[in-house]
Design an enzyme around this catalytic site. Structure first.
Site, mmCIF file in Angstrom:
data_model
loop_
_atom_site.group_PDB
_atom_site.id
_atom_site.type_symbol
_atom_site.label_atom_id
_atom_site.label_comp_id
_atom_site.label_asym_id
_atom_site.label_seq_id
_atom_site.Cartn_x
_atom_site.Cartn_y
_atom_site.Cartn_z
ATOM 1 N N ARG A 121 0.850 -1.190 0.000
ATOM 2 C CA ARG A 121 0.000 0.000 0.000
ATOM 3 C C ARG A 121 0.884 1.237 0.000
ATOM 4 O O ARG A 121 1.037 1.943 0.999
ATOM 5 C CB ARG A 121 -0.934 -0.009 1.226
ATOM 6 C CG ARG A 121 -1.746 -1.274 1.421
ATOM 7 C CD ARG A 121 -2.596 -1.651 0.224
ATOM 8 N NE ARG A 121 -3.728 -0.775 0.028
ATOM 9 C CZ ARG A 121 -4.907 -0.914 0.639
ATOM 10 N NH1 ARG A 121 -5.100 -1.879 1.528
ATOM 11 N NH2 ARG A 121 -5.898 -0.092 0.363
ATOM 12 N N GLN A 126 -0.740 3.053 -5.987
ATOM 13 C CA GLN A 126 -2.141 3.473 -5.948
ATOM 14 C C GLN A 126 -2.854 3.262 -7.278
ATOM 15 O O GLN A 126 -4.023 2.882 -7.304
ATOM 16 C CB GLN A 126 -2.237 4.937 -5.534
ATOM 17 C CG GLN A 126 -1.979 5.170 -4.058
ATOM 18 C CD GLN A 126 -2.081 6.636 -3.674
ATOM 19 O OE1 GLN A 126 -2.177 7.510 -4.533
ATOM 20 N NE2 GLN A 126 -2.046 6.913 -2.383
ATOM 21 N N ASP A 129 -4.001 -0.374 -7.452
ATOM 22 C CA ASP A 129 -4.533 -0.911 -6.191
ATOM 23 C C ASP A 129 -5.981 -1.378 -6.376
ATOM 24 O O ASP A 129 -6.929 -0.601 -6.219
ATOM 25 C CB ASP A 129 -4.435 0.164 -5.107
ATOM 26 C CG ASP A 129 -4.832 -0.346 -3.732
ATOM 27 O OD1 ASP A 129 -5.331 -1.476 -3.628
ATOM 28 O OD2 ASP A 129 -4.642 0.404 -2.751
ATOM 29 N N SER A 132 -8.429 -0.987 -3.298
ATOM 30 C CA SER A 132 -9.027 0.335 -3.097
ATOM 31 C C SER A 132 -10.113 0.629 -4.125
ATOM 32 O O SER A 132 -11.195 1.112 -3.782
ATOM 33 C CB SER A 132 -7.941 1.417 -3.151
ATOM 34 O OG SER A 132 -7.094 1.323 -2.031
ATOM 35 N N TYR A 225 -3.412 -0.258 8.021
ATOM 36 C CA TYR A 225 -4.378 -1.102 8.713
ATOM 37 C C TYR A 225 -4.290 -0.872 10.218
ATOM 38 O O TYR A 225 -3.268 -0.422 10.746
ATOM 39 C CB TYR A 225 -4.125 -2.583 8.421
ATOM 40 C CG TYR A 225 -4.266 -2.954 6.968
ATOM 41 C CD1 TYR A 225 -5.513 -2.936 6.355
ATOM 42 C CD2 TYR A 225 -3.166 -3.313 6.212
ATOM 43 C CE1 TYR A 225 -5.655 -3.265 5.018
ATOM 44 C CE2 TYR A 225 -3.301 -3.645 4.861
ATOM 45 C CZ TYR A 225 -4.550 -3.626 4.282
ATOM 46 O OH TYR A 225 -4.684 -3.954 2.950
#
Length: 366
Positions: A121, A126, A129, A132, A225
């Site tokens: 992450r 991104q 990802d 997400s 997380y």
């Protein structure tokens, strides 16, 4: 000969997405890549074969036999891997956790496979990802399901028959799915609160016009997380949360960590203390649920409180979910291409950490 990037029609129950959309097929063709799809691969997502330009179509067996790289949304049946040539690359959500037989099948065929849910992450990751992008779809749909299933209106309404007060909605978990759920509830006019054990999410929740529910417990962790709560912290959290739930009309829970069972946040006793007519939509149902009463894919009612455990929510908005997912796949495939050939650089953190098998050698540790 140009390399062939291929995709099949998804076969998982209820799956309507496709790994390669017309937009991404065009981008791949621009890279000099041949695109080969199974007939009607994108039909259920809203992309008929006629919407793909300069793309070839064949039956599933021919697609597998010719693929240099196979893109998938969810892993097909393990028997399908035998249709690929040795050394073929596989990219998708391969769900390797607890899937020893799948990893063994990939290894036996000497395939090089990448599970996109294993990507670090990081900022650089991104654009690829998938967790997400698909969580955003799931959070949106979870709140729409809640609005439809709730016995109350979400917004405040002023009518000739009197004023209808807005529903009080609580979203538990302020990750991508939770934030999208909060934004959707706000658009629908609900009185919205967000809760997360990571204190740094307060600003994100409040930026969406929601109130941040502070229960006095912090569990900031690493990698985006939350860490696991201690027994004392969990007891304090549950006591404070149970009291607050008595005034809530709708709860959407979104707390999940890939490869682990979903944390149990709502106990049966908490649900029992909620008012009749209250609704819980457990977005973490696939991981066992955030509520003790959740049954994946089912509707449960106890004491007038309804608990829904919907599965694979992104498949319910397949067109946009596929567009987002396919872009993620394309951005990852770009890492594997060099001068028109497939040449994965295992010195690249994103390539190395998402690898499940390399030419059959198992690289993934569950």
């Amino acid at each position: 000969m140009p390399i062939t990037v291929a995709a099949l029609r998804e076969t998982a129950a209820g799956e309507r997405r496709v790994a390669i959309t017309p937009e991404v097929a065009k981008k791949l063709r621009g890279k000099g890549v041949r695109v080969l799809l199974e007939r009607d691969a994108g039909a259920t997502a809203g992309f008929p074969d006629t919407s793909y330009a300069d793309v070839e179509f064949a039956d599933a067996a021919s697609v597998l036999a010719q693929a240099d790289l196979l893109a998938c949304v969810l892993p097909p049946d393990d028997a399908l891997w035998s249709g690929l040539r040795e050394g073929t690359l596989v990219v998708g959500q391969l769900r390797p956790y607890g899937a020893a037989s799948r990893v063994a099948a990939l290894s036996a065929r000497k395939l090089t496979s990448f599970a996109l849910e294993l990507l670090p992450r990081t900022t650089r990751a991104q654009a690829m990802d998938v967790l997400s992008s698909q969580a955003a779809v799931a959070g949106y749909r979870a709140m729409l399901i809640a609005a439809e299933a709730a016995p109350k209106f979400f917004p405040m309404l002023t009518t000739a028959a009197g004023t209808i007060r807005p529903s009080r909605v609580l979203v538990i978990g302020a990750g991508v799915a939770g934030l999208q759920a909060i934004a959707t509830a706000r658009r629908l006019g609900a009185q919205i609160e967000g809760y997360d054990v990571r204190p740094e999410t307060r600003e994100q929740v409040e930026s969406l016009g929601a109130k941040f529910l502070d229960l006095g417990v912090s569990a900031a962790g690493s990698g985006g997380y939350a860490r696991e709560l201690s027994a004392e912290e969990r007891a304090a959290q549950q006591q404070a949360l149970a009291e607050h739930l008595k005034v809530i009309d709708v709860i959407v829970t979104t707390a999940a960590v890939p490869g682990r069972p979903a944390p149990k946040i709502l106990t049966a006793a908490m649900v029992q203390g909620m008012k009749p007519g209250a609704l819980i939509v457990d977005l973490a149902a696939e991981g066992g649920g955030n509520c003790e009463l959740t049954r994946p894919g089912e509707r449960v009612e106890q004491g007038g409180v309804v608990v829904l455990g919907p599965l694979n929510l992104p498949a319910g908005a397949p067109l946009h979910a596929s567009e987002m997912y396919a872009r993620n796949v394309y951005n990852f495939v770009e890492l594997l291409l060099k001068d028109g050939a497939l040449a994965p650089d295992f010195g690249d953190e994103l390539v190395a950490k998402s690898c499940v098998t390399q030419a059959g050698e198992v690289r993934f540790n569950a």
